[in-house]
Design a protein around this motif. Structure first.
Motif, PDB file in Angstrom:
ATOM      1  N   PRO A   1       0.826  -1.216   0.000  1.00 21.84           N
ATOM      2  CA  PRO A   1       0.000   0.000   0.000  1.00 21.84           C
ATOM      3  C   PRO A   1       0.861   1.267   0.000  1.00 21.84           C
ATOM      4  CG  PRO A   1       0.144  -0.875   2.221  1.00 21.84           C
ATOM      5  CD  PRO A   1       0.857  -1.864   1.333  1.00 21.84           C
ATOM      6  N   LYS A   2       0.237   2.380  -0.388  1.00 24.24           N
ATOM      7  CA  LYS A   2       0.899   3.681  -0.342  1.00 24.24           C
ATOM      8  C   LYS A   2       0.803   4.195   1.094  1.00 24.24           C
ATOM      9  CE  LYS A   2       1.512   3.841  -4.859  1.00 24.24           C
ATOM     10  NZ  LYS A   2       2.847   3.789  -5.504  1.00 24.24           N
ATOM     11  N   ARG A   3       1.832   3.937   1.863  1.00 26.73           N
ATOM     12  CA  ARG A   3       1.747   4.169   3.305  1.00 26.73           C
ATOM     13  C   ARG A   3       1.504   5.627   3.656  1.00 26.73           C
ATOM     14  NH1 ARG A   3       6.561   0.123   5.586  1.00 26.73           N
ATOM     15  NH2 ARG A   3       5.460  -1.838   5.059  1.00 26.73           N
ATOM     16  N   ASN A   4       2.302   6.516   3.113  1.00 24.18           N
ATOM     17  CA  ASN A   4       2.139   7.941   3.438  1.00 24.18           C
ATOM     18  C   ASN A   4       0.768   8.455   3.002  1.00 24.18           C
ATOM     19  OD1 ASN A   4       4.735   7.997   4.498  1.00 24.18           O
ATOM     20  ND2 ASN A   4       5.661   8.718   2.604  1.00 24.18           N
ATOM     21  N   LEU A   5       0.328   8.008   1.835  1.00 19.10           N
ATOM     22  CA  LEU A   5      -0.977   8.448   1.327  1.00 19.10           C
ATOM     23  C   LEU A   5      -2.097   7.937   2.218  1.00 19.10           C
ATOM     24  CD1 LEU A   5      -2.689   9.808  -0.846  1.00 19.10           C
ATOM     25  CD2 LEU A   5      -2.595   7.659  -2.148  1.00 19.10           C
ATOM     26  N   ASN A   6      -2.006   6.680   2.635  1.00 19.20           N
ATOM     27  CA  ASN A   6      -3.061   6.112   3.483  1.00 19.20           C
ATOM     28  C   ASN A   6      -3.156   6.831   4.824  1.00 19.20           C
ATOM     29  OD1 ASN A   6      -3.492   4.329   1.441  1.00 19.20           O
ATOM     30  ND2 ASN A   6      -2.928   2.502   2.576  1.00 19.20           N
ATOM     31  N   VAL A   7      -1.997   7.132   5.418  1.00 18.27           N
ATOM     32  CA  VAL A   7      -1.999   7.851   6.694  1.00 18.27           C
ATOM     33  C   VAL A   7      -2.585   9.247   6.518  1.00 18.27           C
ATOM     34  CG1 VAL A   7      -0.538   8.807   8.522  1.00 18.27           C
ATOM     35  CG2 VAL A   7      -0.075   6.518   7.631  1.00 18.27           C
ATOM     36  N   LEU A   8      -2.227   9.913   5.422  1.00 20.91           N
ATOM     37  CA  LEU A   8      -2.769  11.245   5.145  1.00 20.91           C
ATOM     38  C   LEU A   8      -4.283  11.182   4.956  1.00 20.91           C
ATOM     39  CD1 LEU A   8      -2.313  14.244   4.568  1.00 20.91           C
ATOM     40  CD2 LEU A   8      -1.907  13.644   2.168  1.00 20.91           C
TER      41      LEU A   8
END
Length: 248
Positions: free
Chosen positions: A174-181
């Protein structure tokens, strides 16, 4: 009766329910972190490129026709690569020496084939939960297709592998930074939405103007709210005062 909210009231509501908004933001962000880092299995990608180009004739017109034929054949190759005739052989080679056995349909779902318009180059890409498995699947697929294509296409030997896939240890999902954002933004939005919902559904009287202006009632006075601890303190002082007066 319509209820309108001005800018000052909006900021007042946000200040009033700041703990609710903060809690919603923290909870949603933590959920995004847990789901992204601990529940979703990382996927790795690997790609190889193949060239469709037969031996060219010296005649310029014939060369042009051959190139156009090769470009059109790529569409056929794209369909052929994911068929059992290719995937079955790929699965047999991949499964040798591996504890986890892949079926030809599973490998077919991992693979995607793409090319640019009017290009004689096309790419085979595989996604798997292991970077080395993804690279192995792609390279095996390319080699198997290169070997079997001339037999399937009646001696048309025009496929060359121009680059082999190497394991890429950086996951594509997954796109970790995007998911957290997304979790952070979602938490803020939900918190603000809940704050306004609570405020708009709160039917308690908030100020004297509501009684006089909206309901047309006459204000007889205002009774201030006294905290419970202040009432207890005044009661104790009253009792002590009574005792002193009796002694006097």
């Amino acid at each position: 009766m319509e209820q309108t909210i001005n800018i000052e009231q909006i900021f007042g509501i946000l200040r009033k329910y700041r703990r609710l908004i903060l809690s919603s933001t923290v909870v949603c962000t933590l959920l995004a972190v847990v789901i992204t880092f601990f529940l979703i299995t990382p996927q790795y990608s690997a790609s190889t490129e193949l060239l469709v180009n037969r031996k060219q004739s010296a005649d310029a017109n014939v060369q042009w026709n051959q190139v156009q034929t090769d470009v059109q054949m790529i569409n056929t190759y794209k369909d052929l690569i994911t068929k059992p005739v290719i995937m079955g052989s790929v699965a047999d080679k991949i499964n040798k020496g591996n504890s986890h056995k892949f079926s030809d349909s599973e490998i077919s779902e991992m693979i995607s084939v793409s090319n640019n318009q009017n290009s004689q180059v096309f790419s085979i890409t595989a996604k798997a939960d292991n970077a080395y498995t993804a690279a192995d699947i792609v390279n095996t697929t390319a080699q198997t297709f290169q070997k079997k294509a001339p037999k399937i296409m009646s001696g048309t030997d025009n496929v060359s592998i121009i680059s082999e896939a190497k394991p890429n240890l950086t996951p594509v999902s997954p796109k970790r930074n995007l998911n957290v954002l997304i979790g952070l933004i979602l938490g803020i939005v939900l918190g603000i939405g809940a704050a306004f919902l609570r405020e708009l559904t709160d039917k308690t009287v908030k100020d004297e103007s509501f009684l006089t202006d909206d309901l047309g009632l006459t204000s007889l006075g205002v009774v201030n709210n006294i905290a419970e601890k202040d009432l207890i303190k005044k009661a104790i002082m009253s009792v002590n005062g009574s005792r002193l007066s009796r002694r006097g």
